[in-house]
Structures are given as C-alpha cells and as structure tokens.
Design a protein around this motif. Structure first.
Motif, PDB file in Angstrom:
ATOM      1  N   LEU A  92       0.823  -1.203   0.000  1.00 15.70           N
ATOM      2  CA  LEU A  92       0.000   0.000   0.000  1.00 15.70           C
ATOM      3  C   LEU A  92       0.862   1.261   0.000  1.00 15.70           C
ATOM      4  O   LEU A  92       0.579   2.224  -0.728  1.00 15.70           O
ATOM      5  N   ASP A  93       1.910   1.251   0.800  1.00 16.16           N
ATOM      6  CA  ASP A  93       2.805   2.399   0.889  1.00 16.16           C
ATOM      7  C   ASP A  93       3.620   2.551  -0.398  1.00 16.16           C
ATOM      8  O   ASP A  93       3.639   3.623  -1.036  1.00 16.16           O
ATOM      9  N   GLY A  94       4.284   1.480  -0.795  1.00 22.97           N
ATOM     10  CA  GLY A  94       5.165   1.548  -1.955  1.00 22.97           C
ATOM     11  C   GLY A  94       4.437   1.821  -3.254  1.00 22.97           C
ATOM     12  O   GLY A  94       4.891   2.624  -4.086  1.00 22.97           O
ATOM     13  N   LEU A  95       3.308   1.180  -3.465  1.00 23.01           N
ATOM     14  CA  LEU A  95       2.558   1.390  -4.705  1.00 23.01           C
ATOM     15  C   LEU A  95       1.995   2.806  -4.769  1.00 23.01           C
ATOM     16  O   LEU A  95       1.938   3.415  -5.845  1.00 23.01           O
ATOM     17  N   ALA A  96       1.574   3.340  -3.624  1.00 20.36           N
ATOM     18  CA  ALA A  96       1.087   4.721  -3.596  1.00 20.36           C
ATOM     19  C   ALA A  96       2.194   5.684  -4.007  1.00 20.36           C
ATOM     20  O   ALA A  96       1.977   6.612  -4.797  1.00 20.36           O
ATOM     21  N   ARG A  97       3.396   5.443  -3.484  1.00 22.64           N
ATOM     22  CA  ARG A  97       4.527   6.299  -3.843  1.00 22.64           C
ATOM     23  C   ARG A  97       4.872   6.178  -5.325  1.00 22.64           C
ATOM     24  O   ARG A  97       5.303   7.150  -5.961  1.00 22.64           O
ATOM     25  N   ALA A  98       4.670   4.979  -5.880  1.00 20.69           N
ATOM     26  CA  ALA A  98       4.986   4.745  -7.295  1.00 20.69           C
ATOM     27  C   ALA A  98       3.866   5.187  -8.227  1.00 20.69           C
ATOM     28  O   ALA A  98       4.034   5.173  -9.448  1.00 20.69           O
ATOM     29  N   GLY A  99       2.724   5.564  -7.666  1.00 24.10           N
ATOM     30  CA  GLY A  99       1.603   6.002  -8.489  1.00 24.10           C
ATOM     31  C   GLY A  99       0.837   4.873  -9.156  1.00 24.10           C
ATOM     32  O   GLY A  99       0.177   5.070 -10.181  1.00 24.10           O
ATOM     33  N   VAL A 100       0.916   3.671  -8.571  1.00 22.35           N
ATOM     34  CA  VAL A 100       0.192   2.511  -9.111  1.00 22.35           C
ATOM     35  C   VAL A 100      -1.180   2.445  -8.435  1.00 22.35           C
ATOM     36  O   VAL A 100      -1.269   2.348  -7.211  1.00 22.35           O
ATOM     37  N   GLY A 101      -2.247   2.462  -9.224  1.00 23.62           N
ATOM     38  CA  GLY A 101      -3.578   2.582  -8.646  1.00 23.62           C
ATOM     39  C   GLY A 101      -4.345   1.294  -8.451  1.00 23.62           C
ATOM     40  O   GLY A 101      -5.345   1.269  -7.732  1.00 23.62           O
ATOM     41  N   ARG A 102      -3.917   0.206  -9.077  1.00 21.93           N
ATOM     42  CA  ARG A 102      -4.666  -1.053  -8.996  1.00 21.93           C
ATOM     43  C   ARG A 102      -3.759  -2.157  -8.451  1.00 21.93           C
ATOM     44  O   ARG A 102      -2.645  -2.359  -8.954  1.00 21.93           O
ATOM     45  N   LEU A 103      -4.239  -2.875  -7.450  1.00 25.29           N
ATOM     46  CA  LEU A 103      -3.512  -3.986  -6.834  1.00 25.29           C
ATOM     47  C   LEU A 103      -4.441  -5.179  -6.709  1.00 25.29           C
ATOM     48  O   LEU A 103      -5.483  -5.099  -6.062  1.00 25.29           O
ATOM     49  N   VAL A 104      -4.062  -6.294  -7.333  1.00 32.89           N
ATOM     50  CA  VAL A 104      -4.818  -7.538  -7.227  1.00 32.89           C
ATOM     51  C   VAL A 104      -3.948  -8.554  -6.511  1.00 32.89           C
ATOM     52  O   VAL A 104      -2.835  -8.856  -6.958  1.00 32.89           O
ATOM     53  N   LEU A 105      -4.440  -9.062  -5.395  1.00 29.55           N
ATOM     54  CA  LEU A 105      -3.681 -10.025  -4.592  1.00 29.55           C
ATOM     55  C   LEU A 105      -4.340 -11.392  -4.673  1.00 29.55           C
ATOM     56  O   LEU A 105      -5.578 -11.506  -4.762  1.00 29.55           O
ATOM     57  N   ILE A 106      -3.529 -12.439  -4.615  1.00 29.39           N
ATOM     58  CA  ILE A 106      -4.058 -13.797  -4.582  1.00 29.39           C
ATOM     59  C   ILE A 106      -4.274 -14.197  -3.128  1.00 29.39           C
ATOM     60  O   ILE A 106      -3.342 -14.186  -2.324  1.00 29.39           O
ATOM     61  N   GLY A 107      -5.506 -14.510  -2.807  1.00 29.42           N
ATOM     62  CA  GLY A 107      -5.841 -14.959  -1.468  1.00 29.42           C
ATOM     63  C   GLY A 107      -5.792 -16.471  -1.375  1.00 29.42           C
ATOM     64  O   GLY A 107      -5.180 -17.152  -2.203  1.00 29.42           O
ATOM     65  N   ILE A 108      -6.479 -16.999  -0.368  1.00 28.98           N
ATOM     66  CA  ILE A 108      -6.494 -18.448  -0.144  1.00 28.98           C
ATOM     67  C   ILE A 108      -7.917 -18.863   0.207  1.00 28.98           C
ATOM     68  O   ILE A 108      -8.630 -18.165   0.936  1.00 28.98           O
ATOM     69  N   GLY A 109      -8.339 -20.011  -0.337  1.00 29.36           N
ATOM     70  CA  GLY A 109      -9.728 -20.421  -0.200  1.00 29.36           C
ATOM     71  C   GLY A 109     -10.180 -20.708   1.211  1.00 29.36           C
ATOM     72  O   GLY A 109     -11.373 -20.617   1.519  1.00 29.36           O
ATOM     73  N   SER A 110      -9.238 -21.025   2.095  1.00 27.14           N
ATOM     74  CA  SER A 110      -9.623 -21.355   3.473  1.00 27.14           C
ATOM     75  C   SER A 110     -10.071 -20.139   4.274  1.00 27.14           C
ATOM     76  O   SER A 110     -10.615 -20.278   5.368  1.00 27.14           O
ATOM     77  N   THR A 111      -9.878 -18.927   3.727  1.00 25.90           N
ATOM     78  CA  THR A 111     -10.399 -17.736   4.400  1.00 25.90           C
ATOM     79  C   THR A 111     -11.840 -17.444   4.009  1.00 25.90           C
ATOM     80  O   THR A 111     -12.493 -16.607   4.636  1.00 25.90           O
ATOM     81  N   LEU A 112     -12.336 -18.130   2.980  1.00 31.39           N
ATOM     82  CA  LEU A 112     -13.725 -17.934   2.567  1.00 31.39           C
ATOM     83  C   LEU A 112     -14.668 -18.529   3.605  1.00 31.39           C
ATOM     84  O   LEU A 112     -14.301 -19.414   4.374  1.00 31.39           O
TER      85      LEU A 112
END
Length: 215
Positions: A92-112
């Motif tokens: 969140l910090d680094g991408l904001a500084r780099a001006g990147v607006g979209r972040l897609v992360l891979i989660g895990i099914g056991s948190t569903l």
C-alpha cells in the motif's frame, strides 16, 4: 490496450501463470523475485528484477512507471501473519509512492466463509499449521480493509482445494462473494486463476473486497 504490470512473487506457480497470461495478452511485465538468477525461464520480454514485497522502498522502486500490480508472493521461512501483514503495509505504501492505482492479490480459499462469520479454517479438526497460514491471509485482508488508501485493491480467492498446475487454460471461471462457491467444478487451475487476475486488471469489476473465484 497494453498495460505495464508488476508481479510480486512471480517465481511461484500462481505468479508464473499470471506472468504468462499477461504476456500472452500483450502486456509489459516486470517479474519481481528475491533471486533473479533463478528465474531466467519466466519468458521472453519479461523483465526479471530483485525485490522485497515486505519493504515499501523496494516496492516503490520496482513498481515505478507501472499501471497495476499483482501480488502472488508468499514465504514459508517466517510466520504467515508477520509476512502477509508486512507485505500488505509495504504494498500500500510503496505502490502509492509509485503512483500505481490497482492492486490484485491472490488470497487463499480457506479464508472464505462456509456460513456467516465462519471461515473454512474455523472448521473443527482443521490442521493447525494450515490454519495459522490461513490466518496470515486474514490478517492481510484486515490491513487492506482498515487502510486509508486511494489504491483500488482486490483479493481474489480460489476454492479451498489444491489447484491444478497441469490443467490447460479454459478461460472460464465464475466469481462470487466471500463465501465458498460449493456448486462449481471440483477442481480449479492456476491457468484459469491467472485469467481472472488479468481480467481484473484489464476490466476491473470488483473493488476493495475479498472475491471468490471458481470453475
């Protein structure tokens, strides 16, 4: 339209598939790994660089001049909650500084969830080591949800099964909410998970949420 996509954790099974899918669609890809010398096989035209997803300065440096980011990163040499919480803050910090607006992360099914407020990892007899790993992902999600950020993040969670690394790409998948999609196909492939990831960068449909994907 070609985008510049930075993929953290590009050397793993999910990361490799995401890189390949993005390249196949004509995007410019930077693959971030801890040791670039080990990953010269990520494909022609892919820029392989060293980076640390738990350090905001490193994230900002490798993400500069990119349009979107994918995080497929994971580590087993440190506690899950420590890694995923550190990575969430750094992204969140680094991408904001780099001006990147979209972040897609891979989660895990056991948190569903299998019922409201009850995650897969809350089931009686769920292996303790696996539960600890899953709770790291939950802690990551908590950081993302609590953050005051302009970054449009999304956590994509495949089904709580072993994903198929050999199955060919079909390009077909379904999306849901935070619940397990129990009525789908019994298996799901890394290749089709990658399709969902790149689709969410090309045409974002889900925002600031945990979103299940399944076959």
């Amino acid at each position: 339209m070609s985008s510049r996509i930075v993929v953290f954790g590009a050397g793993g099974r999910a990361g490799r598939r995401a890189v390949a899918e993005a390249v196949a669609r004509g995007h410019q890809v930077t693959a971030v790994v801890r040791d670039p010398d080990k990953y010269g096989d990520l494909g022609a035209g892919v820029s392989v660089v060293a980076g640390d997803v738990t350090r905001a300065d490193s994230v900002a440096e490798v993400a500069a001049e990119h349009d979107a980011a994918i995080s497929a990163a994971g580590r087993l040499d440190m506690p899950s909650d420590e890694f995923y919480v550190s990575a969430a803050h750094a992204l969140l910090d680094g991408l904001a500084r780099a001006g990147v607006g979209r972040l897609v992360l891979i989660g895990i099914g056991s948190t569903l969830e299998t019922a409201p407020g009850v995650a897969v990892h809350d089931a009686p007899g769920f292996p303790e080591e696996a539960r600890a790993f899953s709770l790291g992902h939950t802690a990551e999600l908590d950081v993302l949800r609590a953050a005051e950020t302009d970054i449009d993040w999304l956590v994509v969670a495949p089904p709580p099964v072993m994903l198929d690394d050999k199955a060919p790409r079909t390009g077909r998948y379904r999306t849901g909410g935070e619940q397990v999609m129990a009525d789908g196909a019994p298996s799901f492939s890394y290749a089709d998970l990658a399709v969902a990831l790149i689709d969410e960068i090309e045409t974002p449909k889900h925002h600031r949420s945990l979103t299940a994907v399944a076959g």
